[in-house]
Structure formats: C-alpha cells, structure tokens
Enzyme design. Sequence first.
Site, PDB file in Angstrom:
ATOM      1  N   LYS A 414     -42.067  73.591  39.582  1.00 26.14           N
ATOM      2  CA  LYS A 414     -40.846  73.924  40.335  1.00 26.14           C
ATOM      3  C   LYS A 414     -40.343  72.679  41.078  1.00 26.14           C
ATOM      4  O   LYS A 414     -41.065  71.680  41.181  1.00 26.14           O
ATOM      5  CB  LYS A 414     -41.168  75.042  41.324  1.00 26.14           C
ATOM      6  CG  LYS A 414     -42.304  74.690  42.272  1.00 26.14           C
ATOM      7  CD  LYS A 414     -42.791  75.910  43.029  1.00 26.14           C
ATOM      8  CE  LYS A 414     -43.884  75.508  44.003  1.00 26.14           C
ATOM      9  NZ  LYS A 414     -44.408  76.636  44.769  1.00 26.14           N
ATOM     10  N   TYR A 639     -28.047  50.638  62.402  1.00 19.91           N
ATOM     11  CA  TYR A 639     -27.254  51.532  63.245  1.00 19.91           C
ATOM     12  C   TYR A 639     -27.811  51.604  64.660  1.00 19.91           C
ATOM     13  O   TYR A 639     -29.016  51.494  64.873  1.00 19.91           O
ATOM     14  CB  TYR A 639     -27.254  52.942  62.649  1.00 19.91           C
ATOM     15  CG  TYR A 639     -26.321  53.088  61.470  1.00 19.91           C
ATOM     16  CD1 TYR A 639     -24.944  52.926  61.629  1.00 19.91           C
ATOM     17  CD2 TYR A 639     -26.809  53.391  60.212  1.00 19.91           C
ATOM     18  CE1 TYR A 639     -24.085  53.062  60.549  1.00 19.91           C
ATOM     19  CE2 TYR A 639     -25.972  53.533  59.126  1.00 19.91           C
ATOM     20  CZ  TYR A 639     -24.606  53.367  59.299  1.00 19.91           C
ATOM     21  OH  TYR A 639     -23.767  53.504  58.235  1.00 19.91           O
TER      22      TYR A 639
HETATM   23  C1  LIG Z   1     -45.713  76.326  44.763  1.00 24.04           C
HETATM   24  C2  LIG Z   1     -46.669  77.333  44.439  1.00 24.04           C
HETATM   25  C3  LIG Z   1     -47.915  76.983  43.881  1.00 24.04           C
HETATM   26  C4  LIG Z   1     -48.382  75.573  43.745  1.00 24.04           C
HETATM   27  O1  LIG Z   1     -48.843  75.150  45.018  1.00 24.04           O
HETATM   28  P1  LIG Z   1     -49.605  73.771  45.277  1.00 24.04           P
HETATM   29  O2  LIG Z   1     -50.108  73.917  46.646  1.00 24.04           O
HETATM   30  O3  LIG Z   1     -48.610  72.696  45.143  1.00 24.04           O
HETATM   31  O4  LIG Z   1     -50.673  73.686  44.277  1.00 24.04           O
HETATM   32  C5  LIG Z   1     -48.743  78.022  43.495  1.00 24.04           C
HETATM   33  N1  LIG Z   1     -48.368  79.307  43.657  1.00 24.04           N
HETATM   34  C6  LIG Z   1     -47.206  79.673  44.220  1.00 24.04           C
HETATM   35  C7  LIG Z   1     -46.867  81.111  44.359  1.00 24.04           C
HETATM   36  C8  LIG Z   1     -46.330  78.701  44.637  1.00 24.04           C
HETATM   37  O5  LIG Z   1     -45.167  79.071  45.195  1.00 24.04           O
END
Ligand SMILES: *Cc1c(COP(=O)(O)O)cnc(C)c1O
Length: 748
Positions: A414, A639
Amino acid sequence: MNTKAQSQHNYGGLDLFRIFAALMVIAIHTSPLASFHDSADFFLTRILARIAVPFFFMVTGHFILSDLFFPKNPSASQSGRIFSLKTRAGKYLCRLCLLYGFSVLLYVPLGLYAGHYNNLTFSSLLRMLLFDGTFYHLWYFPACILGILLVILFSRFLSLKGVTVVSALLYLIGLLGDSYYGIAAKIPVLKTCYDAMFHIFSYTRNGLFFAPLFLVLGAWAGNTAISSVNTNLDYRLSIRRLPSALCLVLSFCIMTTEAFTLRHFGLQRHDSMYLSLVPVMFFLYRCLLSVHAASKKVLRTTAAWIYILHPAVIVVIRGVAKLLHLSALLINNSLIHYFTVSLLSTIVGLVTAYFISRFSNNYSKGKKLLPKATGIFPGTERAWIELNLNALEHNVRFLQSRLPNGCRLMPAVKANAYGHDAVIISKTLNRLGIRDFCVACVSEGIQLRKAGIKGQILILGYTHPSQFFLLQRYRLTQTVVDYEYAEKLHRSGLKLHVHIAVDTGMHRLGICFRSPDLIASVYQMNHLSVDGIFTHLSACDCSNPECKSFTESQLSAFYRVTDYLKQNGYPCRGLHLLSSYGILNYPEAAEDFVRPGIALYGVLSSKGDPMAASLQPVLSLKARIASVRTLQPGENAGYSMGYTAESETRIAVITIGYADGIPRELSSGGGNVLIHGMSVPIIGRICMDQMLVNVSAVPDVKQNDIAVIIGTSGSREIKAEDITMQCNTITNEILSRLGARLTTVVKK
Ligand SMILES: *Cc1c(COP(=O)(O)O)cnc(C)c1O
C-alpha cells in the site's frame, strides 16, 4: 510526427523501421521486381511490403492513443467530453490535418496533370478527401484521421478490450471487401452490400475498416508502457525476443501462404488486408520494441517526408529520364527504377526533415533544445529514489526463513509500497514467487492489475459501494469492514472475493470477535467467496507487559472466533494476523499468511529494533547539488533568517525539499546528509523544493554532486530510522510520504 513520450525513451528500433517501412511503400508503388519475376514481385510488394502501413498505424496508436485507455481515475473516462483538442490525440489530429491539407495542395498540379480532377463533382471530391485520397498514396491521411476519431469515440464507451473486439469486427468486414472479396461476391446479399459500399469509397482499406485495429494494437503496447513511466523498469525487458521472433517468422509464413492461396483462387479485389497480417504486426511490433537504441527524431521526420514526397519523385525521374533518353535504364528496369526513386526520395526526405527542424528550432527559440545526454543515469537529474532489488529479495528470503512451512508472505504494498513504487516492488515480488498482496484501497489494486500483477490482491480498507463493480472487474479481494458492509457487498449481486476482518480490540475495522455468529453468517452469503479471515495486532511492536498482555488477548479473541467457525463446520481458511512486528515478536501466530510491510523494505519502524540488523534497506534517497556559495560571518541563509553564519561558511543548495517528502522538522534539528562520504548538517529551514547544508568541511563540493539523504556514501550510512528520531515519527510515515515528484530508478 513525434511526441514527447517518444523522445524520452529509447525507441530507436521503431524509428529505424519507419525508414524501412517508407521504402517498402515506394516498393508498392514501383514494383521493383516486376520486370524479372511476377510472383517474386507479388511477394515483395503485395505481402512483405503490406506491413508498412499497419506499422505506421501502430506507432500512432502506441504514442497517441494509449493514454485514452489509462485514465488516472478509473471512472474518469466515463465522464467528460467525447473529445478535446488539448489532449495528445487532439494535438496530433490537428497536426495530421495540417499535413494532409499541405499534401493535398502539393499534389494539386500533379493531379491536374494526371487528370484526377476531370469530371469532378462535389461527391467525388468528398470521396477523395475522406477516403481515397486526392493522390494515390494520400489515402493514408484520411484513414489515419478517421481511424483515430473512431477509436476515440469507442474509447468513451468501451474498455481497451472492447475497442479491440469492435475494431477486429470492422477489420473482418474490411477483409471481405479486400483480399477475400471473391467470397463475398459469391453471396448475393453480401455482394449487394459491398457494391453499395464501393459507391462511397473505392476500397475497404480505409479509416473505417483497416486503420482502427492497428491503431488499437499499438495502443496496447503503449498501455503497458505508461504503467512504467517515471521508472526505469522497462516493461520491454519482459519481452522475450526469441519466442517473439519465431512467432513473427511463423505468422509471416502463414501470411505468405494465405496471400498466394487467395491469389491462386482469384479471390482478391485488393491485397492490403490479410487475416494473418494481424499476428504478423503484433509480433513484429514486439520484436521492434525489444530493440533498445536511442530514439532518432530525424528518422521519424525523414520517413514521413519520404512517404509524402516519393510519388512526386517518381514523376520527376520519369520526366528527366525521358528528357535524357535514359528511359530504358531508369524506367524499364524496375529494380534500378526502384533504387533511383528510393535514393532520391530519401535524400529529399532528409533535406526536408533538416529544414523543418531548422525552422522549428528558430520558431521555438525560447525553448532551447535539451543538451546532449550527459552520461548520467536517466532519472537521476534532480532528486530520486534508488531501489536495491537484491535487498528486497534478501528480506523476502529472510522473512520466509523465519516462518513455518505453509505460511505465505502477503506483503503490504500500500501507499505506493511505502514510497518504493508499488509496481516495481510488486513485479519483483511476483518474480520471486509471491502471489498475494495487500493494498489500502481500490485504486492501488487497479494500478497493480493494470501493471500485470498476478495473484490475490487484498484491499485492507473501505471501498465505496459505487466502486464494487471495480472489485469484480479487476479481481480484487475486499476486506469485510463490518457486518452491515458484508450485507452491502452481498446485495450488490456481484460475485466478490472477501476476507473477513475481525476486530479483536483495535477498534478500527472488522466484525467484533464477540459476535462469532455474525461472522459465520457472512460465510452463508452466497455471492461472497470468503477466502480469508484476519485481525490486526495493534500493540505487537511494543514489549512492555501491558502491551504484551493486550496482544495475548487479541490472539485468543481471534482464535476463539476461528474455533467457533471450525466447530460449526465453516471452512476457516486464509488466516492471517501478523504485520512486520508481529512476525518479529509473535512468530508462533504465523498462520496461512503474514502481512509484512515495513520489514520487507529492510527498515523497522523505529531505531534500535533487533531484527533490523538482518534486513537490508531497499531504498536510498538522493538529490543533486544545485549550487555552492560562501557566507561571510553574520550573513544568513534560507527563510526567516533561519541560519546565521558565525564564521566564513561554505553552503550547498540541494535539489530536494518538503514537497518531495523531506520532513520540515529536520530543519536545523540535527539532520544530516552525506556528501562525498562525509556527514554534513542541514542548516536553515527546509524549503518546498530545496534545502541547504553546511559543506565547509568537505573539500571540492561542486554543482551536480550527489547528496545522500537516505542511504550510503563511502563508509557512512544514514538509515530511514535515523531520520525518525529527529522528527518524532516512524519510518513508515517518512517513506510513504516521499513525493510524486521524485523519480525512481533501480540500482543495477
Ligand atoms: C499496513 C498494514 C500492515 C503492514 O504493516 P507493517 O507494520 O508495515 O508491517 C499489515 N496489516 C495491516 C492491516 C495494515 O494496515
């Protein structure tokens, strides 16, 4: 006839073939072997050379039409106007019409001389302009224009697949009026239809029946290419050359057989269209795409002018030959005639191309042409992410080694794979044998499908009911976020794949573990295929006793649900609970899948985690030095007078800022970057597009040198975890916020 997209890539193979195709068109119009062997000439001009025009349609479709089918927002293509001149296709059409108009005028004298305009009526003029061309080769322009307009029109209502089917049907209709006319002529109804059609145009080889299919075939090639824009992961590397070449040879043999058979039985009314021309063009194009050579604009323009001007050259050569009494040599010997025409047309084409480029350069004086490539790796001109895919493979193998047999990785890709480029990462994972993925939302899933990612793609988040059809269309698996949502999914009537989320105490998504009966009833919704059931351990990263006992309670709540389901005879498959820290701290709860995100990228959320030593970071973040300057004592920089020099100080400006995802909190807060293997402090406030560093301690820093924000330089390394310390956040946030303005390159 070229576009920006073309000049950015190395399409030299296509560009060179344009010249070959243009010379083939000359062959069609001069019949080089006619004075030697009839069948040989038929083979050369009516079979081999028939690939030329479809090829031109395909490159047009590839570079001009493919983005019609790749809207950023999946529903965008449905709305909006049918056609806008501002799009790439619109601009191209304008140029094509101009060029057509110019060519028509250019050939007016020759047309008059040849008597083309005798008995000119309005309808015959229209027929010439829209279909047949006002001179024998000019039919190409109206065919291309009409074909493009048709494909644009179809694309408003149909997907690329749909448009392909419609274009293929049109092509079949065209075939029966072309080389298969003999068959149509035997069937009275068809004969009447076709004869009626031939009142409107002379051939079915036109924009209606011939051009659309090849334009669409080209669009397929471009459609794959667009998904890898901004990366140097060249989709063309995935083309396997030998099989494509073998298929090309085979389909060409079939086409040769087809053509000679049709000729033998006298079925051809015309000989532009064959059934097997379609696979020939498909495989030819694949072979040409697999050639990697620099794009050459001059070849493109030259080919176009050879095409436009060669009939005039033929006339000139005939005239000159008559005057000089060389007809026997230059005209009657068809091969010498062909070579003379080709040579002269190429020279004229080159000269025209040269003057046009001179003219357009003068014309666009403000927009200076880019300098010649400087030898740097494309994509590393300003600020970029460098991916080490070997590190990704290492992390995959490491995580797999910690998991029991039968437990599969279902990586979280994601948020653009935590800023790493979801397409590159997922393709690599596919290649490493991984067939299951997690994304956050439907658009991320679609992006992966369009890039050709295979296997299960689970959407971890909420999808609006108006987008349920996309779940089915792109074979995406949806999380059941609560019980009412399961009912909505079911009532949509679509056949959908889901995983049930169980809320075991995080209170984010899922059906509460206290209602196992509700969970069970989701299994009875016959439109839903329940492929998995999972929960998320919300405190598995922290090791204090309170968190530990909370996690234990989550685990037992989840297993209570699955025990209930098993006892009541529900198929309880596809179990998963663990994210990265779960794998680290609760490996005993690895079930059918685990969902590592951050660990897969070789990083842990914060500094000092033990497993970090066994993982390798996949991502480096780098930028160029824009300028080096010296501050006198008391002068300030950036800045809000954010930095004041106490003594003479040399500073460098780096081409990356908070709009690229550098946290602004790093400003003067102890943040460093690496230059020439040395660590130098960030000074002043981080700007939107730039930041300043103090390079007084580094000798020989100059414009264009590389600064490493995350990654190694010499023996030093800055890890993503180091940055989180100064910004009071976790690496997940730093990485996933890396901006869209960065390019991504793959380290070889
Ligand atoms: C993002 C997510 C993961 C992965 O998490 P990490 O801590 O990056 O390994 C796993 N399960 C769910 C439901 C998530 O939203």
